[in-house]
Design a protein around this motif. Structure first.
Motif, PDB file in Angstrom:
ATOM      1  N   MET A  36      28.288  12.122   2.516  1.00 43.29           N
ATOM      2  CA  MET A  36      27.173  12.701   3.280  1.00 43.29           C
ATOM      3  C   MET A  36      26.023  11.707   3.374  1.00 43.29           C
ATOM      4  SD  MET A  36      27.078  16.440   1.486  1.00 43.29           S
ATOM      5  CE  MET A  36      27.976  15.914   0.021  1.00 43.29           C
ATOM      6  N   LEU A  37      25.445  11.626   4.573  1.00 42.08           N
ATOM      7  CA  LEU A  37      24.257  10.798   4.787  1.00 42.08           C
ATOM      8  C   LEU A  37      23.151  11.678   5.357  1.00 42.08           C
ATOM      9  CD1 LEU A  37      22.723   8.019   5.260  1.00 42.08           C
ATOM     10  CD2 LEU A  37      23.768   8.017   7.531  1.00 42.08           C
ATOM     11  N   THR A  38      21.941  11.556   4.815  1.00 46.97           N
ATOM     12  CA  THR A  38      20.755  12.122   5.452  1.00 46.97           C
ATOM     13  C   THR A  38      19.805  10.961   5.697  1.00 46.97           C
ATOM     14  OG1 THR A  38      21.051  14.215   4.253  1.00 46.97           O
ATOM     15  CG2 THR A  38      18.933  13.876   5.322  1.00 46.97           C
ATOM     16  N   ILE A  81      21.714   6.723  -8.223  1.00 46.94           N
ATOM     17  CA  ILE A  81      20.972   5.481  -7.985  1.00 46.94           C
ATOM     18  C   ILE A  81      19.734   5.807  -7.144  1.00 46.94           C
ATOM     19  CG2 ILE A  81      21.048   3.200  -6.907  1.00 46.94           C
ATOM     20  CD1 ILE A  81      24.132   3.347  -7.165  1.00 46.94           C
ATOM     21  N   GLN A  99      15.642   5.224  -1.192  1.00 50.55           N
ATOM     22  CA  GLN A  99      16.999   5.676  -0.900  1.00 50.55           C
ATOM     23  C   GLN A  99      17.669   6.116  -2.193  1.00 50.55           C
ATOM     24  OE1 GLN A  99      19.106   2.827   1.495  1.00 50.55           O
ATOM     25  NE2 GLN A  99      20.659   4.313   2.110  1.00 50.55           N
ATOM     26  N   THR A 100      18.392   7.214  -2.102  1.00 45.18           N
ATOM     27  CA  THR A 100      19.143   7.738  -3.241  1.00 45.18           C
ATOM     28  C   THR A 100      20.620   7.762  -2.896  1.00 45.18           C
ATOM     29  OG1 THR A 100      17.363   9.114  -4.099  1.00 45.18           O
ATOM     30  CG2 THR A 100      19.585   9.844  -4.567  1.00 45.18           C
ATOM     31  N   CYS A 102      24.520   8.835  -4.632  1.00 48.90           N
ATOM     32  CA  CYS A 102      25.299   9.293  -5.779  1.00 48.90           C
ATOM     33  C   CYS A 102      26.729   8.825  -5.573  1.00 48.90           C
ATOM     34  CB  CYS A 102      25.205  10.799  -5.960  1.00 48.90           C
ATOM     35  SG  CYS A 102      25.691  11.262  -7.618  1.00 48.90           S
ATOM     36  N   TYR A 116      29.184   9.161  -2.312  1.00 47.37           N
ATOM     37  CA  TYR A 116      29.335  10.566  -1.943  1.00 47.37           C
ATOM     38  C   TYR A 116      28.050  11.091  -1.296  1.00 47.37           C
ATOM     39  CZ  TYR A 116      30.402  15.564  -2.519  1.00 47.37           C
ATOM     40  OH  TYR A 116      30.623  16.898  -2.302  1.00 47.37           O
ATOM     41  N   ASN A 117      26.916  10.792  -1.898  1.00 49.76           N
ATOM     42  CA  ASN A 117      25.603  11.193  -1.352  1.00 49.76           C
ATOM     43  C   ASN A 117      24.782   9.964  -0.986  1.00 49.76           C
ATOM     44  OD1 ASN A 117      26.045  13.274  -3.947  1.00 49.76           O
ATOM     45  ND2 ASN A 117      25.402  14.304  -2.074  1.00 49.76           N
ATOM     46  N   ASP A 118      24.062  10.048   0.125  1.00 47.48           N
ATOM     47  CA  ASP A 118      23.201   8.956   0.581  1.00 47.48           C
ATOM     48  C   ASP A 118      22.016   9.595   1.316  1.00 47.48           C
ATOM     49  OD1 ASP A 118      21.973   6.810   1.829  1.00 47.48           O
ATOM     50  OD2 ASP A 118      23.817   5.990   2.697  1.00 47.48           O
ATOM     51  N   ILE A 119      20.814   9.415   0.792  1.00 47.09           N
ATOM     52  CA  ILE A 119      19.600   9.952   1.431  1.00 47.09           C
ATOM     53  C   ILE A 119      18.601   8.812   1.594  1.00 47.09           C
ATOM     54  CG2 ILE A 119      17.735  11.647   1.335  1.00 47.09           C
ATOM     55  CD1 ILE A 119      19.428  13.356  -0.535  1.00 47.09           C
ATOM     56  N   PHE A 120      18.178   8.580   2.825  1.00 51.01           N
ATOM     57  CA  PHE A 120      17.264   7.474   3.128  1.00 51.01           C
ATOM     58  C   PHE A 120      15.982   8.003   3.755  1.00 51.01           C
ATOM     59  CE2 PHE A 120      15.328   4.620   6.149  1.00 51.01           C
ATOM     60  CZ  PHE A 120      15.293   3.406   5.497  1.00 51.01           C
TER      61      PHE A 120
END
Lengths: 127, 127
Positions: A36-38, A81, A99-100, A102, A116-120
């Motif tokens: 997932m990317l946000t 991270i 940016q986070t 997981c 798995y997780n990516d939030i920018f």
């Protein structure tokens, strides 16, 4: 708990941004179908949609300069991270971002990890 | 996957910062013995050590103004939260910060969540 979380997280940070700045399309190696990317509030799921989103960003050249990268072990042997840095695109002035990620273990090959997780988010504040 | 991730994450953000700004000691309700905090690179584990660290911060008054809070479902039915905001302490000018939380389900009461991961950084860049 993942004992190697710091080594895995720091290696990911180095590899990820190096590839982002040199060849964004190749970032697909880090994502899977359940990733997932946000990105600035816009969501994408799966490596195909995520790479499409990253490829659609309107700049020719990009350089990430990392200020800090903090890592913690997360649930299910994952690695959390949190990155703070500056982003320089084309001839614009640098923008602050955070940016986070997981990272999750590959269920088939548990020595491999994927994003798995990516939030920018750019660090832009009103007022 | 946790279907209610966005509702749970947004409610946590509101409750967490309201309590931080009014009575930091009470933040202990959000942490457990296996919770981890990395605050400006300094690590603390367990609710007692985490609250000690948060209580030791040298300001009298504090106000968090949240710019964005992005949530994603994380592994093991958890909720990943990425916050961007500004922090105003005492009479200082506002500082930009970002913070990542990963909430985990209470193993005994799965409708309850606690803060398993917490990483905080001021958005300060060299040069």
């Amino acid at each position: 708990m993942n004992e190697n979380f710091d080594r895995i997280g720091k290696a990911f940070i180095e590899q990820y941004y190096k590839l982002f700045d040199s060849n964004r399309a190749e970032l697909k190696v880090f994502y899977r179908d359940d990733s997932m990317l946000t990105f600035e509030g816009v969501q994408a799921q799966g490596s195909v949609a995520i790479i499409e989103k990253l490829q659609s960003l309107k700049f020719q050249s990009v350089q990430h300069v990392i200020t800090t990268g903090d890592c913690q072990p997360s649930a299910d042997f994952g690695v959390l991270i949190h990155v703070i840095g500056q982003l320089k695109t084309d001839n614009d002035q640098p923008h602050s971002f955070s940016q986070t990620f997981c990272l999750r273990r590959d269920p088939v090959n548990p020595t491999n990890y994927y994003c798995y997780n990516d939030i920018f988010r750019l660090s832009l504040h009103h007022g």
